[in-house]
Write a protein that holds these residues in place. Structure first.
Motif, mmCIF file in Angstrom:
data_model
loop_
_atom_site.group_PDB
_atom_site.id
_atom_site.type_symbol
_atom_site.label_atom_id
_atom_site.label_comp_id
_atom_site.label_asym_id
_atom_site.label_seq_id
_atom_site.Cartn_x
_atom_site.Cartn_y
_atom_site.Cartn_z
ATOM 1 N N ILE A 127 11.649 8.465 -3.469
ATOM 2 C CA ILE A 127 11.692 8.910 -2.061
ATOM 3 C C ILE A 127 12.977 9.681 -1.747
ATOM 4 O O ILE A 127 13.050 10.374 -0.742
ATOM 5 C CB ILE A 127 11.514 7.733 -1.064
ATOM 6 N N PHE A 161 -5.828 4.207 2.217
ATOM 7 C CA PHE A 161 -5.830 4.672 3.613
ATOM 8 C C PHE A 161 -6.976 5.675 3.786
ATOM 9 O O PHE A 161 -6.752 6.884 3.711
ATOM 10 C CB PHE A 161 -4.514 5.362 3.963
ATOM 11 N N TYR A 178 4.107 9.658 6.103
ATOM 12 C CA TYR A 178 2.757 10.060 5.701
ATOM 13 C C TYR A 178 2.746 11.065 4.551
ATOM 14 O O TYR A 178 1.682 11.370 4.020
ATOM 15 C CB TYR A 178 1.989 10.657 6.881
ATOM 16 N N ASN A 215 4.647 10.534 1.852
ATOM 17 C CA ASN A 215 5.148 9.779 0.686
ATOM 18 C C ASN A 215 4.016 8.979 0.052
ATOM 19 O O ASN A 215 3.167 8.423 0.761
ATOM 20 C CB ASN A 215 6.204 8.759 1.125
ATOM 21 N N ALA A 216 4.042 8.864 -1.267
ATOM 22 C CA ALA A 216 3.129 7.944 -1.953
ATOM 23 C C ALA A 216 3.278 6.560 -1.325
ATOM 24 O O ALA A 216 4.381 6.181 -0.921
ATOM 25 C CB ALA A 216 3.474 7.878 -3.436
ATOM 26 N N ILE A 217 2.175 5.834 -1.221
ATOM 27 C CA ILE A 217 2.249 4.454 -0.709
ATOM 28 C C ILE A 217 2.472 3.526 -1.891
ATOM 29 O O ILE A 217 1.776 3.590 -2.896
ATOM 30 C CB ILE A 217 0.990 4.078 0.112
ATOM 31 N N PHE A 222 4.194 13.394 -3.912
ATOM 32 C CA PHE A 222 4.844 14.033 -2.766
ATOM 33 C C PHE A 222 4.355 15.481 -2.767
ATOM 34 O O PHE A 222 3.974 16.007 -3.818
ATOM 35 C CB PHE A 222 6.375 13.994 -2.917
ATOM 36 N N PRO A 247 -0.552 9.514 -1.539
ATOM 37 C CA PRO A 247 -0.189 8.932 -0.236
ATOM 38 C C PRO A 247 -1.380 8.350 0.522
ATOM 39 O O PRO A 247 -1.188 7.606 1.479
ATOM 40 C CB PRO A 247 0.402 10.122 0.531
ATOM 41 N N PRO A 303 0.219 4.120 -6.694
ATOM 42 C CA PRO A 303 1.515 4.779 -6.755
ATOM 43 C C PRO A 303 2.366 4.483 -7.981
ATOM 44 O O PRO A 303 3.225 5.279 -8.333
ATOM 45 C CB PRO A 303 2.237 4.205 -5.542
ATOM 46 N N GLY A 304 2.144 3.339 -8.611
ATOM 47 C CA GLY A 304 3.104 2.940 -9.649
ATOM 48 C C GLY A 304 2.963 3.878 -10.809
ATOM 49 O O GLY A 304 3.609 4.924 -10.874
ATOM 50 N N GLY A 323 5.149 11.959 -14.380
ATOM 51 C CA GLY A 323 5.943 10.741 -14.414
ATOM 52 C C GLY A 323 7.406 10.965 -14.065
ATOM 53 O O GLY A 323 7.919 12.069 -14.250
ATOM 54 N N TRP A 324 8.070 9.912 -13.561
ATOM 55 C CA TRP A 324 9.463 9.963 -13.091
ATOM 56 C C TRP A 324 9.638 11.065 -12.050
ATOM 57 O O TRP A 324 8.867 11.176 -11.138
ATOM 58 C CB TRP A 324 10.452 10.134 -14.228
ATOM 59 N N ARG A 336 15.074 2.178 7.967
ATOM 60 C CA ARG A 336 14.237 1.836 9.130
ATOM 61 C C ARG A 336 15.000 2.001 10.435
ATOM 62 O O ARG A 336 14.432 2.261 11.471
ATOM 63 C CB ARG A 336 13.726 0.401 8.996
HETATM 64 C C1 LIG Z 1 5.874 9.988 -10.367
HETATM 65 C C2 LIG Z 1 5.585 9.198 -9.133
HETATM 66 O O1 LIG Z 1 4.495 8.808 -8.906
HETATM 67 S S1 LIG Z 1 6.836 8.939 -8.058
HETATM 68 C C3 LIG Z 1 6.133 8.022 -6.749
HETATM 69 C C4 LIG Z 1 6.233 6.544 -6.949
HETATM 70 N N1 LIG Z 1 5.930 5.893 -5.695
HETATM 71 C C5 LIG Z 1 6.866 5.670 -4.755
HETATM 72 O O2 LIG Z 1 8.019 5.934 -4.958
HETATM 73 C C6 LIG Z 1 6.384 5.098 -3.456
HETATM 74 C C7 LIG Z 1 7.162 5.679 -2.307
HETATM 75 N N2 LIG Z 1 6.860 4.980 -1.062
HETATM 76 C C8 LIG Z 1 7.583 3.938 -0.598
HETATM 77 O O3 LIG Z 1 8.523 3.485 -1.225
HETATM 78 C C9 LIG Z 1 7.195 3.354 0.740
HETATM 79 O O4 LIG Z 1 5.852 3.594 0.987
HETATM 80 C C10 LIG Z 1 8.061 3.949 1.910
HETATM 81 C C11 LIG Z 1 9.546 3.660 1.655
HETATM 82 C C12 LIG Z 1 7.812 5.438 2.030
HETATM 83 C C13 LIG Z 1 7.668 3.303 3.241
HETATM 84 O O5 LIG Z 1 7.568 1.919 3.081
HETATM 85 P P1 LIG Z 1 8.204 0.890 4.132
HETATM 86 O O6 LIG Z 1 9.659 1.124 4.295
HETATM 87 O O7 LIG Z 1 7.770 -0.457 3.717
HETATM 88 O O8 LIG Z 1 7.489 1.314 5.460
HETATM 89 P P2 LIG Z 1 7.846 0.802 6.927
HETATM 90 O O9 LIG Z 1 8.548 -0.504 6.892
HETATM 91 O O10 LIG Z 1 8.480 1.907 7.681
HETATM 92 O O11 LIG Z 1 6.396 0.609 7.543
HETATM 93 C C14 LIG Z 1 5.494 -0.339 7.004
HETATM 94 C C15 LIG Z 1 4.101 0.051 7.443
HETATM 95 O O12 LIG Z 1 3.834 1.380 7.005
HETATM 96 C C16 LIG Z 1 2.792 1.386 6.031
HETATM 97 N N3 LIG Z 1 3.230 2.286 4.970
HETATM 98 C C17 LIG Z 1 4.166 2.055 4.009
HETATM 99 N N4 LIG Z 1 4.281 3.137 3.226
HETATM 100 C C18 LIG Z 1 3.425 4.062 3.701
HETATM 101 C C19 LIG Z 1 3.085 5.360 3.291
HETATM 102 N N5 LIG Z 1 3.677 5.924 2.233
HETATM 103 N N6 LIG Z 1 2.162 6.037 4.010
HETATM 104 C C20 LIG Z 1 1.568 5.465 5.086
HETATM 105 N N7 LIG Z 1 1.843 4.220 5.514
HETATM 106 C C21 LIG Z 1 2.756 3.540 4.822
HETATM 107 C C22 LIG Z 1 2.672 -0.037 5.552
HETATM 108 O O13 LIG Z 1 1.360 -0.302 5.116
HETATM 109 C C23 LIG Z 1 3.033 -0.809 6.797
HETATM 110 O O14 LIG Z 1 1.931 -0.785 7.652
HETATM 111 P P3 LIG Z 1 1.604 -2.050 8.625
HETATM 112 O O15 LIG Z 1 2.761 -2.134 9.570
HETATM 113 O O16 LIG Z 1 0.305 -1.648 9.276
HETATM 114 O O17 LIG Z 1 1.502 -3.226 7.717
#
Ligand SMILES: CC(=O)SCCNC(=O)CCNC(=O)[C@H](O)C(C)(C)COP(=O)(O)OP(=O)(O)OC[C@H]1O[C@@H](n2cnc3c(N)ncnc32)[C@H](O)[C@@H]1OP(=O)(O)O
Length: 511
Positions: free
Chosen positions: A176, A220, A246, A248-250, A331, A359, A364-365, A394-395, A453
């Motif tokens: 992120i 979603f 919205y 960002n990957a969840i 992303f 997203p 996401p992992g 990856g990464w 936050r």
């Molecule tokens: C090569 C690759 O694939 S790299 C990608 C690897 N994946 C990642 O790095 C994942 C990145 N995403 C994240 O770390 C997280 O989703 C974040 C940091 C963007 C947001 O997470 P949080 O800080 O927990 O979100 P926050 O506390 O603001 O809000 C939580 C709420 O938002 C929702 N939410 C969390 N992330 C997301 C998202 N990406 N999109 C939409 N909704 C989300 C949760 O379900 C929760 O909903 P609820 O209140 O109805 O239960």
């Protein structure tokens, strides 16, 4: 056709939406995906006991330096094999990276073509949704019977961490924080204004939400407008500028997906119907110059370009022959660069996702691409003879794997090129020198502003010193500095870089 031609015979997916306290364990999630894949192939689930190859996608919690906060087996392939009653001679577990599903399919297909494996399961899962809720609410892990202490599995893939300690110290180790560096660099390269670029991001991902809304597996399944995706409000807080949540990957989902890959001979022995067979026509794997600071720039990916070209060449088709596309989409910038490197426009009428993307679909992992392969399998069966292309990343836009699939029987034998061929070309690319302790006047090459936050947290600047050497630094974290970095284009702006008072980090102060 050669009896040893590798072929996908079944694909299974699963999303758990129940109570976190009784959520399936990682092994259970893997088993459900495997059973769904068997059923999808028209096989009894008991047939899974006959696999002689098993490749499991590495769990995110097993990333280098990851703490074992969630109980799980020290050898997921062996634990899964026992659970499905199989004794595969080949059982591997991948290193970290969202490229892994496609890379494992490529490796397994090559083994099948060489006669080393006949009937393989490639499978992965994500369990951080319920696991995090269990940890936060103190629900415990009593019904998880996975915590087996077994000898370490055989690992495949590149074991290197995604960032150096120097990069990690300045915040680059989190996707992120790191992906926004690429997005901002792309905007500046194109000379687009910040508001216009935000509109482009919304427009790019709104169609992804439409696909997710129709995907029963999506985490979603909600259609959102371009404007909603980029409007920062209480539900859609800024994460790493310019990405609101919205975009960002969840991370926290419970999902799994897997595919069964066999030789053509084995598929026939198993009695799999011809209309279920999907062939891997082209594939390729390569990594970009490994660490983010070593890249040539922050708006290209030679590995995406070369793996795309090689996979098309192996399949003997051009981009115009591809009917279905899924670009890795953690992303927006992964899609933008992926499209550019392949030669696709962002509004290509074929669409850029078959699942809805990370997203909105989830995964996401490391296992997202298994869902795109599974979904692609379905699409291709329904569009006989058409080709589908998927990319997996990856990464930090580091590792790339590509696959081209079709129900059309391949005209030539499966022949995966040794990944070392592309890798040698990439490793020979010139790139800027890196300096760890820069000082004096410097220029911003790219940057981001990280939000928590509660609001602004810190700025990250990748810059060049007066001799053109690249460095990473943080900025002062006062609101005025950070708000200004978001209000007007900061790339190309000058400032001064020096060591922080505690000597631990670099600090860049914009002029
Ligand atoms: C090569 C690759 O694939 S790299 C990608 C690897 N994946 C990642 O790095 C994942 C990145 N995403 C994240 O770390 C997280 O989703 C974040 C940091 C963007 C947001 O997470 P949080 O800080 O927990 O979100 P926050 O506390 O603001 O809000 C939580 C709420 O938002 C929702 N939410 C969390 N992330 C997301 C998202 N990406 N999109 C939409 N909704 C989300 C949760 O379900 C929760 O909903 P609820 O209140 O109805 O239960």
């Amino acid at each position: 056709m050669d009896d040893r031609t590798p072929v996908l015979i079944g694909a299974g997916q699963f999303t758990y939406r129940g109570e976190p306290g009784v959520s399936p364990s990682p092994t259970e999630l893997l088993k459900i995906a495997a059973e769904n894949a068997a059923k999808n192939a028209g096989l009894a689930v008991e047939k899974l006991s006959e696999i002689d190859g098993l490749a499991v996608v590495g769990f995110t919690v097993d990333a280098p330096g990851g703490a074992r906060v969630v109980p799980h087996s020290t050898n997921p392939p062996v634990t899964l094999a026992k659970r499905i009653g199989a004794e595969p001679a080949y059982a591997v577990y991948s290193h970290m990276g969202g490229n892994s599903p496609q890379q494992l399919v490529n490796i397994v297909a090559e083994r099948i073509a060489k006669g080393e494996t006949e009937f393989a399961l490639v499978v992965g899962c994500e369990f951080l949704g319920s696991a995090t809720k269990r940890l936060k609410a103190g629900l415990g892990f009593d019904n998880w019977d996975d915590a087996e202490d077994l000898p370490e599995p055989e690992r495949v893939g590149d074991p290197r961490p995604g960032v150096t300690p120097y990069e990690a110290k300045h915040g680059l180790g989190r996707p992120i924080n790191c992906y926004p560096l690429f997005e901002n660099a792309l905007r500046a390269r194109d000379g687009r204004s910040i508001p216009d670029h935000q509109k482009r991001l919304g427009k790019l991902f709104a169609p992804f939400t439409r696909v997710a809304a129709k995907n029963p597996i999506a985490w979603f399944p909600i259609e959102r407008s371009a404007e909603e995706l980029v409007t920062v409000d209480d539900r859609n807080r800024m994460i790493g500028f310019p990405y609101p949540k919205y975009l960002n990957a969840i991370m926290e989902v419970d999902q799994s997906a897997g595919v069964l890959v066999t030789s053509l001979k084995k598929a026939r022995e198993l009695g799999v119907a011809d209309d279920k067979l999907v062939y891997l026509h082209g594939c390729a794997d390569a990594s970009d110059l490994w660490y983010p600071l070593d890249r040539q720039d922050f708006h290209s990916s030679p590995a995406m370009r070369l793996t795309g070209q090689r996979a098309l060449e192996m399949a003997g088709v051009g981009l115009g022959d591809i009917a279905h596309i899924d670009l890795y989409s953690c992303f927006p910038v992964a899609v933008e660069i992926g499209a550019e490197e392949l030669g696709l426009s962002l509004d290509d009428p074929r669409g850029l996702t078959v699942t809805g993307g990370l997203p909105y679909m989830g995964g996401p992992g490391n296992n997202y691409a298994m869902h795109s392969i599974a979904e692609m399998t379905q699409r291709l069966r329904a569009d006989h003879g058409a080709y589908g292309l998927i990319t997996a990343n990856g990464w930090f836009l580091t590792k790339q794997s590509t696959g081209i699939y079709s129900t059309r029987p391949p005209a030539k034998p499966f022949d995966r090129q040794d990944p070392k061929v592309l890798q040698a070309q990439i490793d020979a690319l010139p790139h800027p020198p890196v300096i760890e302790e820069p000082s004096g006047s410097a220029t911003i090459e790219t940057y981001t502003v990280v939000h928590g936050r509660e609001g602004y947290m810190m700025g990250i600047v990748v810059g060049r010193d007066s001799e053109g050497r690249r460095f990473v630094a943080n900025t002062p974290s006062d609101e005025a500095t950070l708000a200004d970095l978001e209000a007007r284009e900061a790339i190309g702006r000058t400032g001064t870089v020096s060591r922080s008072d505690d000597g631990a980090r670099n600090i860049f102060v914009p002029d």
